[in-house]
Design a protein around this motif. Structure first.
Motif, short mmCIF file in Angstrom:
data_model
loop_
_atom_site.label_atom_id
_atom_site.label_comp_id
_atom_site.label_asym_id
_atom_site.label_seq_id
_atom_site.Cartn_x
_atom_site.Cartn_y
_atom_site.Cartn_z
N ALA A 242 0.66 -1.19 -0.03
CA ALA A 242 -0.15 -0.09 -0.10
C ALA A 242 0.86 1.23 -0.06
CB ALA A 242 -0.84 -0.14 1.16
N ASN A 243 -0.07 2.33 -0.47
CA ASN A 243 1.00 3.65 -0.36
C ASN A 243 2.26 3.78 -1.29
OD1 ASN A 243 -1.07 4.70 1.34
ND2 ASN A 243 -0.04 3.55 2.94
N THR A 244 2.32 2.71 -2.46
CA THR A 244 3.55 2.89 -3.30
C THR A 244 3.13 3.85 -4.50
OG1 THR A 244 3.98 0.60 -2.57
CG2 THR A 244 4.96 1.58 -4.49
N VAL A 245 2.21 3.37 -5.17
CA VAL A 245 1.91 4.00 -6.46
C VAL A 245 0.67 5.10 -6.17
CG1 VAL A 245 0.61 3.77 -8.87
CG2 VAL A 245 2.20 1.93 -7.88
N LYS A 246 0.99 6.38 -6.71
CA LYS A 246 0.25 7.40 -6.25
C LYS A 246 -0.99 7.46 -7.30
CE LYS A 246 3.25 10.27 -3.88
NZ LYS A 246 3.71 11.64 -3.37
N ALA A 247 -0.85 7.09 -8.62
CA ALA A 247 -1.75 7.17 -9.53
C ALA A 247 -1.34 6.30 -10.74
CB ALA A 247 -1.95 8.69 -9.95
N ILE A 248 -2.23 5.90 -11.65
CA ILE A 248 -2.15 5.06 -12.75
C ILE A 248 -2.88 5.79 -13.98
CG2 ILE A 248 -2.75 3.14 -14.15
CD1 ILE A 248 -3.00 1.58 -11.41
N PHE A 249 -1.70 6.04 -14.93
CA PHE A 249 -2.18 6.93 -16.12
C PHE A 249 -2.35 5.85 -17.46
CE2 PHE A 249 0.02 10.11 -13.68
CZ PHE A 249 -1.13 11.01 -13.22
N PRO A 250 -3.32 5.44 -17.78
CA PRO A 250 -3.58 4.53 -18.76
C PRO A 250 -3.26 5.34 -20.38
CG PRO A 250 -5.77 4.64 -18.03
CD PRO A 250 -4.69 5.53 -16.98
N THR A 251 -2.91 4.53 -21.23
CA THR A 251 -2.88 5.41 -22.70
C THR A 251 -3.36 4.20 -23.60
OG1 THR A 251 -0.63 4.33 -22.88
CG2 THR A 251 -0.84 6.69 -22.04
N ALA A 252 -3.81 4.73 -24.71
CA ALA A 252 -3.64 3.89 -25.92
C ALA A 252 -5.10 2.90 -26.08
CB ALA A 252 -2.54 3.17 -26.34
N GLU A 253 -5.55 2.48 -25.03
CA GLU A 253 -6.56 1.22 -25.03
C GLU A 253 -7.84 1.89 -24.29
OE1 GLU A 253 -3.54 -2.45 -25.31
OE2 GLU A 253 -4.25 -1.72 -23.18
N THR A 254 -8.97 1.19 -24.46
CA THR A 254 -10.41 1.60 -23.84
C THR A 254 -10.27 1.09 -22.45
OG1 THR A 254 -11.39 1.47 -25.91
CG2 THR A 254 -12.60 1.58 -23.93
N ILE A 255 -10.83 1.74 -21.51
CA ILE A 255 -10.74 1.27 -19.93
C ILE A 255 -12.30 0.87 -19.77
CG2 ILE A 255 -11.00 2.10 -17.58
CD1 ILE A 255 -7.93 2.17 -18.91
N THR A 256 -12.42 -0.30 -19.44
CA THR A 256 -13.50 -0.95 -19.19
C THR A 256 -13.65 -0.99 -17.70
OG1 THR A 256 -12.85 -3.34 -18.80
CG2 THR A 256 -13.61 -2.56 -21.02
N GLN A 257 -14.95 -0.94 -17.08
CA GLN A 257 -15.11 -0.94 -15.43
C GLN A 257 -14.49 -2.11 -15.05
OE1 GLN A 257 -16.58 1.44 -14.14
NE2 GLN A 257 -16.24 0.67 -11.89
N ASP A 258 -14.04 -3.20 -15.65
CA ASP A 258 -13.36 -4.32 -14.99
C ASP A 258 -12.02 -4.00 -14.96
OD1 ASP A 258 -12.87 -7.15 -14.08
OD2 ASP A 258 -12.15 -7.25 -16.13
N ILE A 259 -11.32 -3.26 -15.87
CA ILE A 259 -9.84 -3.00 -15.88
C ILE A 259 -9.63 -2.18 -14.81
CG2 ILE A 259 -8.23 -1.83 -17.27
CD1 ILE A 259 -8.99 -3.09 -19.86
N ARG A 260 -10.76 -1.04 -14.76
CA ARG A 260 -10.38 -0.17 -13.76
C ARG A 260 -10.58 -0.57 -11.96
NH1 ARG A 260 -11.10 5.61 -13.11
NH2 ARG A 260 -11.91 5.45 -15.33
N GLU A 261 -11.44 -1.62 -12.08
CA GLU A 261 -11.66 -2.35 -10.58
C GLU A 261 -10.32 -2.89 -10.29
OE1 GLU A 261 -15.23 -4.06 -10.65
OE2 GLU A 261 -16.63 -2.25 -10.66
N VAL A 262 -10.15 -3.78 -11.33
CA VAL A 262 -8.63 -4.61 -11.12
C VAL A 262 -7.41 -3.87 -10.74
CG1 VAL A 262 -7.24 -6.34 -12.17
CG2 VAL A 262 -9.81 -6.70 -12.13
N LEU A 263 -7.41 -2.71 -11.43
CA LEU A 263 -6.00 -2.01 -11.38
C LEU A 263 -6.05 -1.23 -10.08
CD1 LEU A 263 -5.25 -0.86 -14.88
CD2 LEU A 263 -4.32 -2.74 -13.66
N GLU A 264 -7.14 -0.63 -9.85
CA GLU A 264 -7.09 0.22 -8.69
C GLU A 264 -7.14 -0.77 -7.35
OE1 GLU A 264 -9.51 4.32 -10.10
OE2 GLU A 264 -10.53 2.64 -9.09
N GLY A 265 -7.88 -1.92 -7.66
CA GLY A 265 -7.88 -2.68 -6.21
C GLY A 265 -6.75 -3.24 -5.85
N PHE A 266 -6.06 -3.78 -6.93
CA PHE A 266 -4.75 -4.59 -6.73
C PHE A 266 -3.53 -3.44 -6.45
CE2 PHE A 266 -0.63 -6.54 -7.97
CZ PHE A 266 -0.48 -7.46 -7.10
#
Length: 460
Positions: A242-266
């Motif tokens: 926890a408290n390692t990554v401050k933000a994720i900035f995706p590029t070039a691909e469509t963000i689905t709700q599943d992708i968002r939930e998995v990335l933010e959660g993990f």
């Protein structure tokens, strides 16, 4: 890098390759962050909280100047727009012709306003066809990076802070793969580039171990790669610090709700989405409230239906103000979006976007249920365990091929039944569905992963 430089790079040891990556970035960043870059950064920071009325005035002025520039400097636009009455008035934009990728590709020499040696060349990945070659002026590039950096800086990002980058750069040698080393590091700017071409179940452990050791403050790049790493971590009970990554900035691909939930959660952080394109689309940026905003200062966004009439949801046609080298005027970019309603209290008064729906070709077609978009397809994994990755290929109207990378220890015939039921729920009972288990599903030449490959859209 040129072919000679590439040969030198390939034969160099790992630490020399890292130095070459750093040297390459020094030269690239000099182009991006010199000239007018600082002025653009100051301008966009000062304009973060303009009213919608002020933003529209700036947009109309920039539009007029951009059209005038295109008519004066591009032979193509001189012919197509030069005789149009009031072409420079934004209220008359719908009287201008729409162009597409094929128009651009067929008329390069007459559309370009500068020579190749005067500008910066950008090549699109060509995931939906042939690659495009777009020219930018140096000023265009400086403004585009200022827009992007202004967006990211609002969440604390600065060049020089530990960043994990997942992009289409293929930087690895056979020695790296034998040593399970899937990254190169620019130690000057503190960017570690992770390969997006080796996302295989047998390698994901090494990616994740290195990410944990590297402790990136920010993660940037293709979300599909980060998603596979996160899914591996979740499946193997690995707790990302926890408290390692401050933000994720995706590029070039469509963000689905599943992708968002998995990335933010993990990764235990927030994802902030942005939309643009390598050929120069204007920007759509996500705010602190997780709402997407059109950036009116970067261009004009038209959402059109099949009859080219304005719509709430439809295909996106853009006019981009920082594409002076290859002016994009009413350019059908091949994506679709849905506009939002109301306003946001984040301080950004640009219009809202409900959803970036992705590439128009990113859907499966069923004669029974119609078009099934990317988000609905990605949700087919609900209730299913053991699928590492899947891809749907449609080469005929009445059948699809589903490639599946599976985890032998987890995936069972029961999970396959659930997966097939999820597909049927979305696509109906009549379409033929063949599931084929494969060892690996390759990414595109650009390093992107395509969940859907629709090769029948012209028949629909």
């Amino acid at each position: 890098m040129g072919s000679l430089q590439e040969k030198i790079y390939e034969k160099s040891p790992h630490f020399i390759q890292n130095l070459i990556v750093s040297a390459y970035n020094v030269l690239a960043y000099k182009k991006r962050y010199s000239g007018k870059y600082a002025d653009f950064m100051k301008y966009y920071k000062a304009n973060r909280n303009l009213s919608l009325e002020e933003l529209k005035k700036i947009q109309a002025k920039k539009y007029s100047e951009f059209i005038e520039y295109a008519i004066s400097n591009s032979n193509y636009y001189k012919k197509t727009l030069g005789d149009l009455s009031k072409a420079k008035d934004i209220s008359n934009i719908q009287s201008l012709p729409i162009i597409n990728k094929e128009t651009l590709r067929s008329n390069y020499s007459s559309i370009y306003t500068i020579r190749k040696d005067e500008g910066i060349v950008s090549k699109t990945g060509g995931t939906t066809g042939k690659s495009l070659e777009v020219l930018y002026t140096h000023k265009d590039v400086q403004e585009r990076f200022a827009l992007l950096d202004n967006f990211r800086s609002s969440f604390g990002y600065e060049l020089g802070k530990n960043t994990a980058w997942f992009s289409g750069k293929n930087l690895l040698s056979n020695r790296d793969i034998k040593k399970n080393r899937f990254w190169k590091t620019d130690y000057i700017y503190k960017v570690r580039y992770y390969s997006t071409f080796h996302i295989h179940g047998k390698y994901l452990k090494y990616y994740l171990e290195n990410l944990i050791a590297y402790k990136p403050l920010y993660m940037v790049g293709f979300p599909s790669t980060m998603y596979e790493i996160a899914k591996y971590g979740l499946a193997h009970g690995i707790d990302f610090p926890a408290n390692t990554v401050k933000a994720i900035f995706p590029t070039a691909e469509t963000i689905t709700q599943d992708i968002r939930e998995v990335l933010e959660g993990f990764f235990k952080t927030n994802l902030y989405n942005q939309y643009a394109s390598s050929e120069g689309a204007p920007f759509i940026l996500e705010c602190e409230n997780k709402k997407l905003h059109l950036e009116l200062q970067s261009g004009v966004f038209e959402v059109l239906d099949e009859k080219n009439q304005q719509a709430k949801a439809g295909r996106l046609v853009v006019t981009s103000f920082n594409t002076h080298g290859t002016p994009l005027i009413r350019y059908d970019i091949g994506d679709q979006i849905e506009l939002g309603e109301g306003t946001c209290d984040c301080g950004n008064n640009n219009p809202l976007v409900k959803e970036v729906l992705g590439r128009i070709s990113d859907y499966i077609y069923s004669e029974e249920t119609g078009k099934i978009n990317l988000g609905n397809v990605s949700n087919c994994l609900k209730g299913v365990k053991g699928i590492i990755k899947f891809q749907i290929i449609q080469d005929a109207i009445n059948e699809i091929l589903v490639l599946v990378e599976k985890d032998e220890k987890v995936y069972t015939s029961e999970y396959e039944k659930v997966f097939l039921k999820n597909l049927r729920d979305r696509m109906g009972q009549t379409i033929g569905i063949e599931i084929q288990h494969v060892e690996e599903i390759p990414v595109e030449k650009s390093g992107k992963f395509r969940l859907i490959k629709n090769n029948v859209k012209e028949k629909i």
